[in-house]
Design a protein around this motif. Structure first.
Motif, PDB file in Angstrom:
ATOM      1  N   ALA A   1       0.832  -1.207   0.000  1.00  0.00           N
ATOM      2  CA  ALA A   1       0.000   0.000   0.000  1.00  0.00           C
ATOM      3  C   ALA A   1       0.865   1.254   0.000  1.00  0.00           C
ATOM      4  CB  ALA A   1      -0.926   0.003   1.211  1.00  0.00           C
ATOM      5  N   GLY A   2       1.961   1.223   0.758  1.00  0.00           N
ATOM      6  CA  GLY A   2       2.863   2.365   0.774  1.00  0.00           C
ATOM      7  C   GLY A   2       3.461   2.628  -0.599  1.00  0.00           C
ATOM      8  N   VAL A   3       3.868   1.578  -1.283  1.00  0.00           N
ATOM      9  CA  VAL A   3       4.434   1.716  -2.628  1.00  0.00           C
ATOM     10  C   VAL A   3       3.368   2.194  -3.617  1.00  0.00           C
ATOM     11  CG1 VAL A   3       5.509   0.477  -4.553  1.00  0.00           C
ATOM     12  CG2 VAL A   3       6.181  -0.035  -2.202  1.00  0.00           C
ATOM     13  N   ALA A   4       2.175   1.602  -3.538  1.00  0.00           N
ATOM     14  CA  ALA A   4       1.096   1.971  -4.459  1.00  0.00           C
ATOM     15  C   ALA A   4       0.687   3.426  -4.292  1.00  0.00           C
ATOM     16  CB  ALA A   4      -0.105   1.055  -4.236  1.00  0.00           C
TER      17      ALA A   4
ATOM     18  N   ARG B   1      -7.135   7.906  -4.690  1.00  0.00           N
ATOM     19  CA  ARG B   1      -7.538   6.837  -5.600  1.00  0.00           C
ATOM     20  C   ARG B   1      -7.446   5.478  -4.926  1.00  0.00           C
ATOM     21  NH1 ARG B   1      -4.285   8.779 -11.063  1.00  0.00           N
ATOM     22  NH2 ARG B   1      -5.451  10.709 -11.378  1.00  0.00           N
ATOM     23  N   LEU B   2      -6.382   5.273  -4.183  1.00  0.00           N
ATOM     24  CA  LEU B   2      -6.200   3.986  -3.528  1.00  0.00           C
ATOM     25  C   LEU B   2      -7.183   3.806  -2.375  1.00  0.00           C
ATOM     26  CD1 LEU B   2      -4.416   1.476  -3.754  1.00  0.00           C
ATOM     27  CD2 LEU B   2      -2.897   2.488  -2.065  1.00  0.00           C
ATOM     28  N   LEU B   3      -7.422   4.878  -1.628  1.00  0.00           N
ATOM     29  CA  LEU B   3      -8.316   4.785  -0.485  1.00  0.00           C
ATOM     30  C   LEU B   3      -9.777   4.624  -0.899  1.00  0.00           C
ATOM     31  CD1 LEU B   3      -6.740   7.413   1.920  1.00  0.00           C
ATOM     32  CD2 LEU B   3      -6.531   4.940   1.993  1.00  0.00           C
ATOM     33  N   SER B   4     -10.127   5.026  -2.108  1.00  0.00           N
ATOM     34  CA  SER B   4     -11.490   4.799  -2.584  1.00  0.00           C
ATOM     35  C   SER B   4     -11.760   3.303  -2.740  1.00  0.00           C
ATOM     36  CB  SER B   4     -11.730   5.523  -3.916  1.00  0.00           C
ATOM     37  OG  SER B   4     -10.897   4.991  -4.934  1.00  0.00           O
ATOM     38  N   ILE B   5     -10.707   2.536  -3.044  1.00  0.00           N
ATOM     39  CA  ILE B   5     -10.847   1.081  -3.111  1.00  0.00           C
ATOM     40  C   ILE B   5     -11.172   0.519  -1.733  1.00  0.00           C
ATOM     41  CG2 ILE B   5      -9.644  -1.081  -3.655  1.00  0.00           C
ATOM     42  CD1 ILE B   5      -7.987   0.478  -5.685  1.00  0.00           C
ATOM     43  N   ALA B   6     -10.560   1.100  -0.692  1.00  0.00           N
ATOM     44  CA  ALA B   6     -10.851   0.678   0.675  1.00  0.00           C
ATOM     45  C   ALA B   6     -12.327   0.898   1.006  1.00  0.00           C
ATOM     46  CB  ALA B   6      -9.959   1.437   1.655  1.00  0.00           C
TER      47      ALA B   6
ATOM     48  N   GLY C   1      -6.298  -2.540   5.945  1.00  0.00           N
ATOM     49  CA  GLY C   1      -4.887  -2.696   5.591  1.00  0.00           C
ATOM     50  C   GLY C   1      -4.374  -1.636   4.642  1.00  0.00           C
ATOM     51  N   ILE C   2      -5.266  -1.075   3.846  1.00  0.00           N
ATOM     52  CA  ILE C   2      -4.862  -0.066   2.866  1.00  0.00           C
ATOM     53  C   ILE C   2      -4.707   1.308   3.502  1.00  0.00           C
ATOM     54  CG2 ILE C   2      -5.662   1.219   0.831  1.00  0.00           C
ATOM     55  CD1 ILE C   2      -6.962  -1.386  -0.142  1.00  0.00           C
ATOM     56  N   PHE C   3      -5.570   1.649   4.465  1.00  0.00           N
ATOM     57  CA  PHE C   3      -5.717   3.043   4.872  1.00  0.00           C
ATOM     58  C   PHE C   3      -4.540   3.638   5.635  1.00  0.00           C
ATOM     59  CE2 PHE C   3      -7.040   6.503   7.598  1.00  0.00           C
ATOM     60  CZ  PHE C   3      -7.708   7.316   6.705  1.00  0.00           C
ATOM     61  N   HIS C   4      -4.179   3.071   6.794  1.00  0.00           N
ATOM     62  CA  HIS C   4      -3.309   3.765   7.733  1.00  0.00           C
ATOM     63  C   HIS C   4      -1.884   4.041   7.257  1.00  0.00           C
ATOM     64  CE1 HIS C   4      -6.599   2.870  10.571  1.00  0.00           C
ATOM     65  NE2 HIS C   4      -6.211   4.000  11.109  1.00  0.00           N
ATOM     66  N   PRO C   5      -1.203   3.109   6.587  1.00  0.00           N
ATOM     67  CA  PRO C   5       0.158   3.453   6.148  1.00  0.00           C
ATOM     68  C   PRO C   5       0.197   4.606   5.169  1.00  0.00           C
ATOM     69  CG  PRO C   5      -0.557   1.375   5.176  1.00  0.00           C
ATOM     70  CD  PRO C   5      -1.561   1.725   6.233  1.00  0.00           C
ATOM     71  N   ILE C   6      -0.883   4.780   4.413  1.00  0.00           N
ATOM     72  CA  ILE C   6      -0.938   5.867   3.430  1.00  0.00           C
ATOM     73  C   ILE C   6      -1.257   7.189   4.113  1.00  0.00           C
ATOM     74  CG2 ILE C   6      -2.138   6.701   1.371  1.00  0.00           C
ATOM     75  CD1 ILE C   6      -2.788   3.781   0.727  1.00  0.00           C
ATOM     76  N   ALA C   7      -2.310   7.184   4.916  1.00  0.00           N
ATOM     77  CA  ALA C   7      -2.811   8.435   5.486  1.00  0.00           C
ATOM     78  C   ALA C   7      -1.836   9.059   6.477  1.00  0.00           C
ATOM     79  CB  ALA C   7      -4.163   8.185   6.156  1.00  0.00           C
TER      80      ALA C   7
ATOM     81  N   ARG D   1      11.673   6.431  -4.433  1.00  0.00           N
ATOM     82  CA  ARG D   1      10.432   6.535  -3.667  1.00  0.00           C
ATOM     83  C   ARG D   1       9.499   5.367  -3.926  1.00  0.00           C
ATOM     84  NH1 ARG D   1       7.017  11.514  -4.119  1.00  0.00           N
ATOM     85  NH2 ARG D   1       6.067  10.482  -2.361  1.00  0.00           N
ATOM     86  N   LYS D   2       9.817   4.524  -4.928  1.00  0.00           N
ATOM     87  CA  LYS D   2       8.956   3.400  -5.238  1.00  0.00           C
ATOM     88  C   LYS D   2       9.283   2.168  -4.410  1.00  0.00           C
ATOM     89  CE  LYS D   2       8.138   4.780 -10.049  1.00  0.00           C
ATOM     90  NZ  LYS D   2       8.266   4.368 -11.466  1.00  0.00           N
ATOM     91  N   LYS D   3      10.257   2.279  -3.527  1.00  0.00           N
ATOM     92  CA  LYS D   3      10.679   1.136  -2.737  1.00  0.00           C
ATOM     93  C   LYS D   3      10.547   1.427  -1.251  1.00  0.00           C
ATOM     94  CE  LYS D   3      14.116  -0.193  -6.233  1.00  0.00           C
ATOM     95  NZ  LYS D   3      15.567  -0.442  -6.481  1.00  0.00           N
ATOM     96  N   ILE D   4      10.276   0.367  -0.484  1.00  0.00           N
ATOM     97  CA  ILE D   4      10.250   0.460   0.970  1.00  0.00           C
ATOM     98  C   ILE D   4      11.660   0.211   1.490  1.00  0.00           C
ATOM     99  CG2 ILE D   4       9.330  -0.531   3.088  1.00  0.00           C
ATOM    100  CD1 ILE D   4       7.299   1.051   1.487  1.00  0.00           C
ATOM    101  N   ASP D   5      12.162   1.126   2.301  1.00  0.00           N
ATOM    102  CA  ASP D   5      13.522   1.030   2.833  1.00  0.00           C
ATOM    103  C   ASP D   5      13.540   0.110   4.060  1.00  0.00           C
ATOM    104  OD1 ASP D   5      16.097   1.325   3.628  1.00  0.00           O
ATOM    105  OD2 ASP D   5      16.077   3.517   3.754  1.00  0.00           O
ATOM    106  N   LEU D   6      13.883  -1.158   3.828  1.00  0.00           N
ATOM    107  CA  LEU D   6      13.903  -2.143   4.911  1.00  0.00           C
ATOM    108  C   LEU D   6      15.117  -2.006   5.819  1.00  0.00           C
ATOM    109  CD1 LEU D   6      12.700  -5.315   2.959  1.00  0.00           C
ATOM    110  CD2 LEU D   6      11.348  -3.730   4.340  1.00  0.00           C
ATOM    111  N   SER D   7      16.047  -1.125   5.455  1.00  0.00           N
ATOM    112  CA  SER D   7      17.211  -0.910   6.319  1.00  0.00           C
ATOM    113  C   SER D   7      16.816  -0.259   7.647  1.00  0.00           C
ATOM    114  CB  SER D   7      18.246  -0.032   5.608  1.00  0.00           C
ATOM    115  OG  SER D   7      17.756   1.290   5.405  1.00  0.00           O
ATOM    116  N   LEU D   8      15.601   0.254   7.735  1.00  0.00           N
ATOM    117  CA  LEU D   8      15.129   0.857   8.980  1.00  0.00           C
ATOM    118  C   LEU D   8      15.110  -0.146  10.130  1.00  0.00           C
ATOM    119  CD1 LEU D   8      12.176   3.072   7.698  1.00  0.00           C
ATOM    120  CD2 LEU D   8      14.204   3.878   8.904  1.00  0.00           C
ATOM    121  N   PHE D   9      14.988  -1.432   9.810  1.00  0.00           N
ATOM    122  CA  PHE D   9      14.987  -2.442  10.860  1.00  0.00           C
ATOM    123  C   PHE D   9      16.309  -2.453  11.634  1.00  0.00           C
ATOM    124  CE2 PHE D   9      11.534  -4.416   8.316  1.00  0.00           C
ATOM    125  CZ  PHE D   9      10.605  -4.555   9.332  1.00  0.00           C
ATOM    126  N   ALA D  10      17.367  -1.982  10.992  1.00  0.00           N
ATOM    127  CA  ALA D  10      18.676  -1.958  11.649  1.00  0.00           C
ATOM    128  C   ALA D  10      18.898  -0.691  12.465  1.00  0.00           C
ATOM    129  CB  ALA D  10      19.781  -2.093  10.602  1.00  0.00           C
TER     130      ALA D  10
END
Length: 378
Positions: free
Chosen positions: A52-55, A63-68, A100-106, A186-195
């Protein structure tokens, strides 16, 4: 559109579990099954949080939240027409997809637009719009059911959601192109944050806090039934609880900018622990009514605190990634908690849930204490 969509999202998310006591009575569902269905509402956040974050970066939030909104509509319509557990199961899966769609975006959008010294205040006010939706849509469920039936109530909610979906579609069609510049990064989620230790600890506090609070709203109606009180009191408790939610998010959001966040978080969790212990043993409706506001205040008052902790644990260009990962974590907690506590209640009674949730609330302070100690060491 984001505050409007948050109003409806949280209203519908809270309304769906309130129909469960009626459906469970008609279909003979156990508390374990009820807990499992509650877990389903959060399950898709595990799967959809990162995509959802990438989309959202690519197609835009509205547009994405209207699907929700459409998922909520279909879920409530199906629930109202359900003839057994399978249909109820599918309706909760649809509600889960919307959640699942709403909160990471908003929340990432709000944090980016208010990344300043009053970040907590902005997040608190935005979060409070969802509680207004809960009061407007969820708190009236028992009253509408009383005048009609739980099936008609569910269908009415589905129709309103479908009308909102049409409005969102018309709004999106008027905007030929979202004014969001998207780069490959910006199209990718930075998983390095886990470190990142500070992000990891802030996310851990948020995770355990969600696990402690996720089951309260779902199982309180069953505690009221266990006490033998009139079912109409569920609507009163719900209204008071959501009023507490609203006040907690606004007031705690403002305090987050003035008091050290980790200290404020610890104070909230201690108050939650004490309130839950009293709730489990509360002998009267008057005491439970007072606890409804107190619990609503502190359990949701932690939302702007943890959201601000997440935002300040990383840089502004990683906010989408940070909130997507945090949404994934809290979705795991929200999914596991109702099922876990539902089974616990089947074996040890409904009151056990509230003692166990209180202990979990205390555990959520451990990562916050580690953040404080780490900052002192630095």
């Amino acid at each position: 559109m984001l505050p409007i969509l948050h109003f409806f999202n949280d209203g519908y998310l809270a309304a769906m579990p309130l129909l469960l006591p009626y459906a469970s009575e008609e279909f003979g569902l156990s508390l374990g099954i009820v807990g499992f269905l509650g877990s389903l509402l959060s399950f898709s956040g595990i799967i959809l949080a990162l995509p959802a974050g990438v989309a959202a970066m690519r197609v835009g939030a509205v547009r994405l939240l209207s699907i929700a909104v459409l998922c909520y509509s279909l879920g409530f319509l199906l629930l109202g027409c359900s003839n057994g557990l399978i249909a109820v199961l599918i309706s909760f899966i649809l509600g889960s997809m919307a959640f699942g769609i709403f909160h990471p975006i908003a929340f990432s959008a709000v944090a980016k637009s208010a990344y300043s010294t009053d970040l907590g205040k902005h997040i608190g006010i935005f979060a409070a719009t969802g509680d207004i939706g809960k009061i407007a849509f969820a708190a009236v469920v028992p009253f509408i059911v009383g005048f009609t039936s739980w099936r008609i109530t569910s269908i009415l909610y589905g129709i309103v959601a479908f009308l909102l979906f049409i409005i969102c579609g018309l709004f999106s069609m008027r905007k030929k192109k979202e004014s969001i510049a998207v780069t490959p990064e910006r199209k990718k989620i930075d998983l390095s944050l886990f470190a990142d230790k500070r992000f990891f600890l802030a996310n851990a506090s948020s995770f355990i806090d969600s696990f402690a609070n996720a089951s309260l709203f779902m199982f309180v109606p069953f505690l009221i039934a266990f006490r033998g009180w009139n079912a109409s009191f569920i609507g009163i408790f719900t209204s008071l609880f959501f009023i507490g939610n609203l006040l907690g998010k606004v007031i705690m959001g403002s305090l987050t900018d003035k008091i050290r966040k980790e200290h404020l978080f610890i104070y909230c969790e201690l108050c939650i622990f004490i309130s839950l212990a009293i709730l489990a043993l509360a002998p009267s409706i008057a005491v439970v009514s007072a606890l409804a506001i107190i619990l609503g205040f502190f359990t949701k008052g932690t939302v702007p605190i943890t959201s601000t902790m997440i935002a300040e644990s990383t840089s502004k260009d990683k906010l989408e990634s940070a909130y997507s990962i945090n949404s994934l974590s809290t979705s795991i907690a929200n999914t596991a908690a109702p099922a876990f506590f539902g089974v616990l209640a089947d074996f040890h009674g409904i009151q056990t849930i509230f003692f166990a949730c209180g202990i979990a609330a205390l555990c959520s302070t451990i990562p916050a204490v580690m953040i404080i100690k780490g900052q002192k060491t630095n």
